[in-house]
Scaffold this motif. Structure first.
Motif, mmCIF file in Angstrom:
data_model
loop_
_atom_site.group_PDB
_atom_site.id
_atom_site.type_symbol
_atom_site.label_atom_id
_atom_site.label_comp_id
_atom_site.label_asym_id
_atom_site.label_seq_id
_atom_site.Cartn_x
_atom_site.Cartn_y
_atom_site.Cartn_z
ATOM 1 N N GLN A 119 0.689 -1.216 0.106
ATOM 2 C CA GLN A 119 -0.100 0.062 0.148
ATOM 3 C C GLN A 119 1.007 1.233 -0.024
ATOM 4 O OE1 GLN A 119 -3.356 -0.373 2.806
ATOM 5 N NE2 GLN A 119 -4.038 1.973 2.186
ATOM 6 N N ILE A 120 2.145 1.141 0.681
ATOM 7 C CA ILE A 120 2.986 2.332 0.522
ATOM 8 C C ILE A 120 3.521 2.557 -0.660
ATOM 9 C CG2 ILE A 120 5.238 3.257 1.336
ATOM 10 C CD1 ILE A 120 4.794 1.582 3.970
ATOM 11 N N ALA A 121 3.716 1.330 -1.527
ATOM 12 C CA ALA A 121 4.307 1.443 -2.786
ATOM 13 C C ALA A 121 3.203 1.909 -3.942
ATOM 14 C CB ALA A 121 4.572 0.056 -3.502
ATOM 15 N N ALA A 122 1.775 1.704 -3.526
ATOM 16 C CA ALA A 122 0.809 2.284 -4.198
ATOM 17 C C ALA A 122 0.576 3.786 -4.143
ATOM 18 C CB ALA A 122 -0.658 1.755 -3.883
ATOM 19 N N ASN A 123 1.022 4.424 -2.780
ATOM 20 C CA ASN A 123 1.001 5.614 -2.703
ATOM 21 C C ASN A 123 2.140 6.515 -3.267
ATOM 22 O OD1 ASN A 123 -1.237 6.008 -1.071
ATOM 23 N ND2 ASN A 123 -0.269 5.587 0.866
ATOM 24 N N THR A 124 3.079 5.622 -3.858
ATOM 25 C CA THR A 124 4.453 6.144 -4.166
ATOM 26 C C THR A 124 4.256 6.963 -5.409
ATOM 27 O OG1 THR A 124 5.456 4.461 -3.195
ATOM 28 C CG2 THR A 124 6.996 5.487 -4.758
ATOM 29 N N ARG A 125 4.883 8.110 -5.470
ATOM 30 C CA ARG A 125 4.959 9.133 -6.685
ATOM 31 C C ARG A 125 5.658 8.687 -7.735
ATOM 32 N NH1 ARG A 125 4.115 14.887 -6.695
ATOM 33 N NH2 ARG A 125 5.292 15.881 -8.283
ATOM 34 N N TYR A 126 7.077 8.038 -7.328
ATOM 35 C CA TYR A 126 7.930 7.343 -8.198
ATOM 36 C C TYR A 126 9.144 6.592 -7.258
ATOM 37 C CZ TYR A 126 10.444 11.550 -6.590
ATOM 38 O OH TYR A 126 11.066 12.468 -5.933
ATOM 39 N N PHE A 127 9.774 5.922 -7.910
ATOM 40 C CA PHE A 127 10.770 5.112 -7.316
ATOM 41 C C PHE A 127 12.156 5.762 -7.689
ATOM 42 C CE2 PHE A 127 7.455 2.284 -6.825
ATOM 43 C CZ PHE A 127 7.854 1.749 -5.597
ATOM 44 N N ALA A 128 12.908 6.385 -6.899
ATOM 45 C CA ALA A 128 14.163 7.159 -7.027
ATOM 46 C C ALA A 128 15.230 6.170 -7.313
ATOM 47 C CB ALA A 128 14.484 8.096 -6.127
ATOM 48 N N ASP A 129 16.330 6.608 -8.156
ATOM 49 C CA ASP A 129 17.313 5.335 -8.471
ATOM 50 C C ASP A 129 18.421 5.245 -7.159
ATOM 51 O OD1 ASP A 129 16.732 4.837 -10.676
ATOM 52 O OD2 ASP A 129 18.043 6.119 -11.915
ATOM 53 N N SER A 130 18.197 6.607 -6.270
ATOM 54 C CA SER A 130 19.257 6.377 -5.033
ATOM 55 C C SER A 130 18.367 6.790 -3.797
ATOM 56 C CB SER A 130 20.591 7.335 -5.428
ATOM 57 O OG SER A 130 20.975 7.642 -4.063
ATOM 58 N N SER A 131 18.795 6.170 -2.628
ATOM 59 C CA SER A 131 18.012 6.529 -1.492
ATOM 60 C C SER A 131 18.483 8.078 -0.864
ATOM 61 C CB SER A 131 18.550 5.473 -0.270
ATOM 62 O OG SER A 131 19.888 5.623 -0.193
ATOM 63 N N THR A 132 19.627 8.523 -1.424
ATOM 64 C CA THR A 132 19.850 9.912 -1.158
ATOM 65 C C THR A 132 19.046 10.974 -1.839
ATOM 66 O OG1 THR A 132 21.373 10.218 -3.064
ATOM 67 C CG2 THR A 132 22.329 9.407 -0.948
ATOM 68 N N ILE A 133 18.063 10.588 -2.456
ATOM 69 C CA ILE A 133 17.278 11.452 -3.575
ATOM 70 C C ILE A 133 15.999 11.723 -2.657
ATOM 71 C CG2 ILE A 133 15.836 11.800 -5.467
ATOM 72 C CD1 ILE A 133 17.907 10.308 -7.074
ATOM 73 N N VAL A 134 15.590 10.721 -1.711
ATOM 74 C CA VAL A 134 14.326 10.845 -0.966
ATOM 75 C C VAL A 134 14.336 11.893 -0.066
ATOM 76 C CG1 VAL A 134 12.794 9.384 0.463
ATOM 77 C CG2 VAL A 134 13.944 8.260 -1.401
ATOM 78 N N PRO A 135 15.197 12.236 0.751
ATOM 79 C CA PRO A 135 15.269 13.337 1.609
ATOM 80 C C PRO A 135 14.930 14.867 0.985
ATOM 81 C CG PRO A 135 16.957 11.941 2.417
ATOM 82 C CD PRO A 135 16.460 11.589 1.079
ATOM 83 N N ASN A 136 15.549 14.847 -0.128
ATOM 84 C CA ASN A 136 15.832 16.046 -1.040
ATOM 85 C C ASN A 136 14.405 16.266 -1.322
ATOM 86 O OD1 ASN A 136 18.538 16.994 -0.400
ATOM 87 N ND2 ASN A 136 19.330 15.647 -2.083
ATOM 88 N N ASP A 137 13.894 15.423 -2.005
ATOM 89 C CA ASP A 137 12.639 15.547 -2.746
ATOM 90 C C ASP A 137 11.376 16.005 -1.437
ATOM 91 O OD1 ASP A 137 13.522 15.189 -5.218
ATOM 92 O OD2 ASP A 137 12.747 13.028 -5.506
ATOM 93 N N VAL A 138 11.572 15.374 -0.303
ATOM 94 C CA VAL A 138 10.599 15.574 0.918
ATOM 95 C C VAL A 138 10.940 17.090 1.202
ATOM 96 C CG1 VAL A 138 9.967 15.075 3.267
ATOM 97 C CG2 VAL A 138 10.433 13.261 1.315
ATOM 98 N N GLY A 139 12.081 17.401 1.326
ATOM 99 C CA GLY A 139 12.526 18.836 1.629
ATOM 100 C C GLY A 139 11.978 19.760 0.741
ATOM 101 N N ASN A 140 12.126 19.584 -0.551
ATOM 102 C CA ASN A 140 11.692 20.453 -1.638
ATOM 103 C C ASN A 140 10.212 20.316 -2.016
ATOM 104 O OD1 ASN A 140 14.326 21.114 -2.055
ATOM 105 N ND2 ASN A 140 14.870 19.555 -3.497
ATOM 106 N N GLY A 141 9.606 19.516 -1.282
ATOM 107 C CA GLY A 141 7.891 19.572 -1.298
ATOM 108 C C GLY A 141 7.550 18.500 -2.463
ATOM 109 N N GLU A 142 8.350 17.945 -2.975
ATOM 110 C CA GLU A 142 8.183 17.078 -4.273
ATOM 111 C C GLU A 142 7.416 15.761 -3.508
ATOM 112 O OE1 GLU A 142 8.896 17.280 -7.558
ATOM 113 O OE2 GLU A 142 9.585 19.320 -7.167
ATOM 114 N N ALA A 143 7.490 15.367 -2.310
ATOM 115 C CA ALA A 143 6.811 14.476 -1.690
ATOM 116 C C ALA A 143 6.499 14.876 -0.310
ATOM 117 C CB ALA A 143 7.693 13.236 -1.749
ATOM 118 N N ALA A 144 5.501 14.015 0.181
ATOM 119 C CA ALA A 144 5.071 14.437 1.674
ATOM 120 C C ALA A 144 6.013 13.623 2.622
ATOM 121 C CB ALA A 144 4.032 14.074 2.113
ATOM 122 N N ALA A 145 6.458 12.525 2.134
ATOM 123 C CA ALA A 145 7.171 11.480 3.016
ATOM 124 C C ALA A 145 7.854 10.647 2.349
ATOM 125 C CB ALA A 145 6.222 11.055 4.242
#
Lengths: 427, 81
Positions: A282-308
């Motif tokens: 269900q988390i995967a169904a909520n996913t906007r996209y799958f990033a190639d690297s785990s380092t991208i995730v916090p940046n996208d959250v910080g930039n408002g591209e994702a909620a979490a």
């Protein structure tokens, strides 16, 4: 006269960036801390620029002081899963050239890679070690005893240990040099806008209100993200075990070996596994996209591209520090994360002075000097030069001696060795 | 943590290879006005046809192959298909 002044100014403007670049780049590029004649060690690593820069500079200085020789670390930087892929591919080709086996004479290997550093204990222990590509690490047993008064942390191996047929301990094939854990990064502003309570558990990421707002790393490319997803399942299994024991209070005081083969227990555990898999999907169904690297995730959250999203602790904390806690916060789900070692290993085929140097690198990473680099703040004595690395060191004595201040503070506080959780469901 | 590597191919298949189907179905379910039907739809969608027993059997088989120095890559490819 005025014309010449314009020409001089123009030339100054033209030349200044090049001069500045020469001055700034010297000594500040990761892996180029020393001169051209230095002995070079090729290190495959998923570590970020800050870690590479701080450790290559410090190692070079330490080596010159202790062993009287300039050395250099030459990094091959890729994501965790790509580290494994690169090593597998490289050694598969070597095996194919040599009748499907590694040459017994290591000088014939010529992989071009000397050391692998970072990527999590799972990759080292379960994926690289079985390939036969990790060399025994030669370290002074006194140093090992000093760094690791115990070989495990809450049941998790901190370094590789095995015995031969005669029961004699074998040298480790990998050694943890710092610790890491996983958690949730979220954007408090977006959560407020959505009217959602801030996330505290993995289940909170499965809320349908978060459709299209979750950022996850692709488990094909990020081994660390894959470990984090596994924790969701481990948590559900641990909950199932707790529920089973609550309904069988007579078993609580008995050893686990006695009741772990109980059919009802196994059924409960399997049901917990299934529940964890459902939450993950269900988390995967909520996913906007799958990033190639785990380092991208916090940046996208910080930039408002994702909620979490799901992130490694230090990436989450570094982003929180750099962007501010209104835009990005990191939280470790209570009793649902694992503290695991992040290892280093020497690759098969590393011989001669490079082998000696590789062992020196491992030795250096276990020194108090190197261990403090992980946790101190810039500006603190022995701390990093640019940014906090925000990773817990692995040396027990640093915690016991009360001499480390968690990054973000400037004075030492009592810091405990992190305790791993989700003890159930290790299978 | 021993089931980790076995699950990676499952996740990739369910979340990434079949991503369009997953997202489309999820979006349709969330449009259902009845909360009970919506919850039932989600439960059905995320119930992947695999058990812990299947994964453990897969793991045992892989370990036997590894111990016998068999062609692991070939075997994994067959299993994943």
């Amino acid at each position: 006269m005025r014309r010449y002044a314009y020409i001089i100014c123009f030339l100054l403007v033209l030349v200044t960036p090049f001069v500045l670049r020469l001055v700034l780049v010297k000594g500040s590029t990761p892996g180029t801390a020393t001169g051209g004649d230095a002995l070079t060690l090729v290190v495959v690593s998923p570590h970020n620029d800050d870690i590479r820069l701080e450790f290559s500079t410090a190692f070079s200085a330490w080596h010159l002081k202790k062993y009287g020789r300039e050395v250099k670390l030459d990094f091959r930087t890729v994501g965790t899963s790509d580290v494994k892929r690169l090593i597998e591919t490289t050694y598969r080709e070597i095996k194919q050239r040599n009748g499907n086996a590694l040459p017994t004479d290591e000088k014939l290997v010529r992989s071009g890679l000397d050391v692998v550093w970072g990527g999590g204990d799972y990759m080292f222990d379960r994926e690289l070690k079985p390939l036969g590509v990790l060399r025994p690490i030669e370290l002074d047993p006194k140093l090992m005893a000093e760094v690791f008064p115990q070989p495990t942390l809450a049941g998790v191996k901190l370094y590789d240990f095995a015995k031969d047929a005669a029961g004699k301990p074998l040298p480790p094939r990998w050694i943890g040099v710092c610790l890491s854990s996983f958690g949730i990064v979220y954007n408090p502003d977006i959560y407020r806008t959505l009217g959602l309570a801030e996330p505290a558990t993995w289940n909170d990421l499965a809320d349908p209100k978060l459709i299209g707002l979750i950022s996850l790393a692709d488990p094909q490319h990020s081994g660390s993200a894959a470990v984090a997803y596994m924790m969701v399942i481990q948590r559900a299994m641990a909950d199932a075990e707790t529920a089973f024991l609550d309904s069988h209070p007579d078993l609580k005081a008995r050893p686990k070996a006695e009741w772990s083969k109980n059919a009802e227990y196994k059924e409960e555990l399997a049901a917990g596994w299934k529940r964890g898999l459902r939450v993950l999907t269900q988390i995967a169904a909520n996913t906007r996209y799958f990033a190639d690297s785990s380092t991208i995730v916090p940046n996208d959250v910080g930039n408002g591209e994702a909620a979490a999203g799901v992130a490694i602790d230090f990436y989450g904390r570094v982003t929180q520090e750099s962007l501010g806690s209104d835009r990005c916060r990191f939280v470790s789900p209570r009793a649902a994360t694992a503290i695991t070692p992040d290892p280093i290993a020497i690759l098969y085929g590393t011989t001669g002075e490079k082998l000696t140097l590789a062992n020196h690198l491992v030795e250096f990473l276990l020194t108090r000097e190197a261990q403090l680099l992980w946790i101190l703040n810039p500006g603190q004595k022995g701390g990093p030069s640019i940014r906090s690395l925000r990773r817990p060191p692995i040396r027990f004595d640093l915690y016991a001696a009360n001499e480390i201040a968690p990054a973000g503070r400037t004075t030492p506080t009592r810091t405990r060795m992190p305790a791993a959780s989700t003890s159930a469901a290790s299978g | 943590m021993t089931t980790l590597s076995d699950l990676r191919s499952l996740w990739i298949s369910a979340w990434i290879d079949d991503r369009d189907v997953l997202l489309e179905s999820y979006a349709q379910i969330l449009k259902l006005p009845d909360p009970q039907r919506r919850a039932a739809g989600i439960a059905l969608l995320v119930d992947l046809p695999l058990t812990m027993g299947d994964v453990l059997a897969f793991k045992e088989e892989r370990e036997e192959k590894e111990a016998a120095h068999g062609e692991i890559d070939q075997w994994k490819a067959q299993k994943e298909n």
